[in-house]
Design a protein around this motif. Structure first.
Motif, PDB file in Angstrom:
ATOM      1  N   ASN A   1      64.882  78.145  28.302  1.00  0.00           N
ATOM      2  CA  ASN A   1      64.347  79.448  28.730  1.00  0.00           C
ATOM      3  C   ASN A   1      63.609  79.345  30.056  1.00  0.00           C
ATOM      4  O   ASN A   1      63.672  80.260  30.879  1.00  0.00           O
ATOM      5  CB  ASN A   1      63.448  80.041  27.646  1.00  0.00           C
TER       6      ASN A   1
ATOM      7  N   THR B   1      62.007  85.371  30.257  1.00  0.00           N
ATOM      8  CA  THR B   1      62.859  84.896  29.160  1.00  0.00           C
ATOM      9  C   THR B   1      62.046  84.518  27.926  1.00  0.00           C
ATOM     10  O   THR B   1      62.572  83.892  27.015  1.00  0.00           O
ATOM     11  CB  THR B   1      63.684  83.681  29.620  1.00  0.00           C
TER      12      THR B   1
ATOM     13  N   PHE C   1      63.694  85.384  24.743  1.00  0.00           N
ATOM     14  CA  PHE C   1      65.057  84.899  24.513  1.00  0.00           C
ATOM     15  C   PHE C   1      65.072  83.976  23.298  1.00  0.00           C
ATOM     16  O   PHE C   1      64.207  83.118  23.141  1.00  0.00           O
ATOM     17  CB  PHE C   1      65.585  84.112  25.719  1.00  0.00           C
TER      18      PHE C   1
END
Length: 80
Positions: free
Chosen positions: A8, A19, A22
């Motif tokens: 990430n 991110t 994520f």
């Protein structure tokens, strides 16, 4: 730092995106306009440097870059 966190971090730098949310199901190729061919090349280079793996040309296909999880699975296989 886990491999997911490392990945990430790489993606955040490459894509200039947050991110932090994520996870393995986050779609990449085709889902994020920032994830283009240049980002793929950058990701491959960063994967090789960060995780000490060699990405084989034969392994490069859209499925590999479809999700964060598919990239992580490849890193795991290549690390063996």
């Amino acid at each position: 730092m886990s491999k997911l966190e490392q990945l990430n971090t790489i993606l955040a730098e490459l894509l200039k995106l947050d991110t932090s949310e994520f996870d393995e199901s986050t779609e990449l190729l085709g889902a994020l306009s920032e994830f283009d061919s240049m980002a793929v090349v950058g990701l491959i280079t960063a994967m090789e440097e960060t995780f000490g793996i060699a990405v084989n040309d034969d392994d490069l296909d859209a499925e590999l870059f479809s999700t964060v999880g598919s990239v992580l699975a490849y890193i795991e296989r290549a690390s063996l």
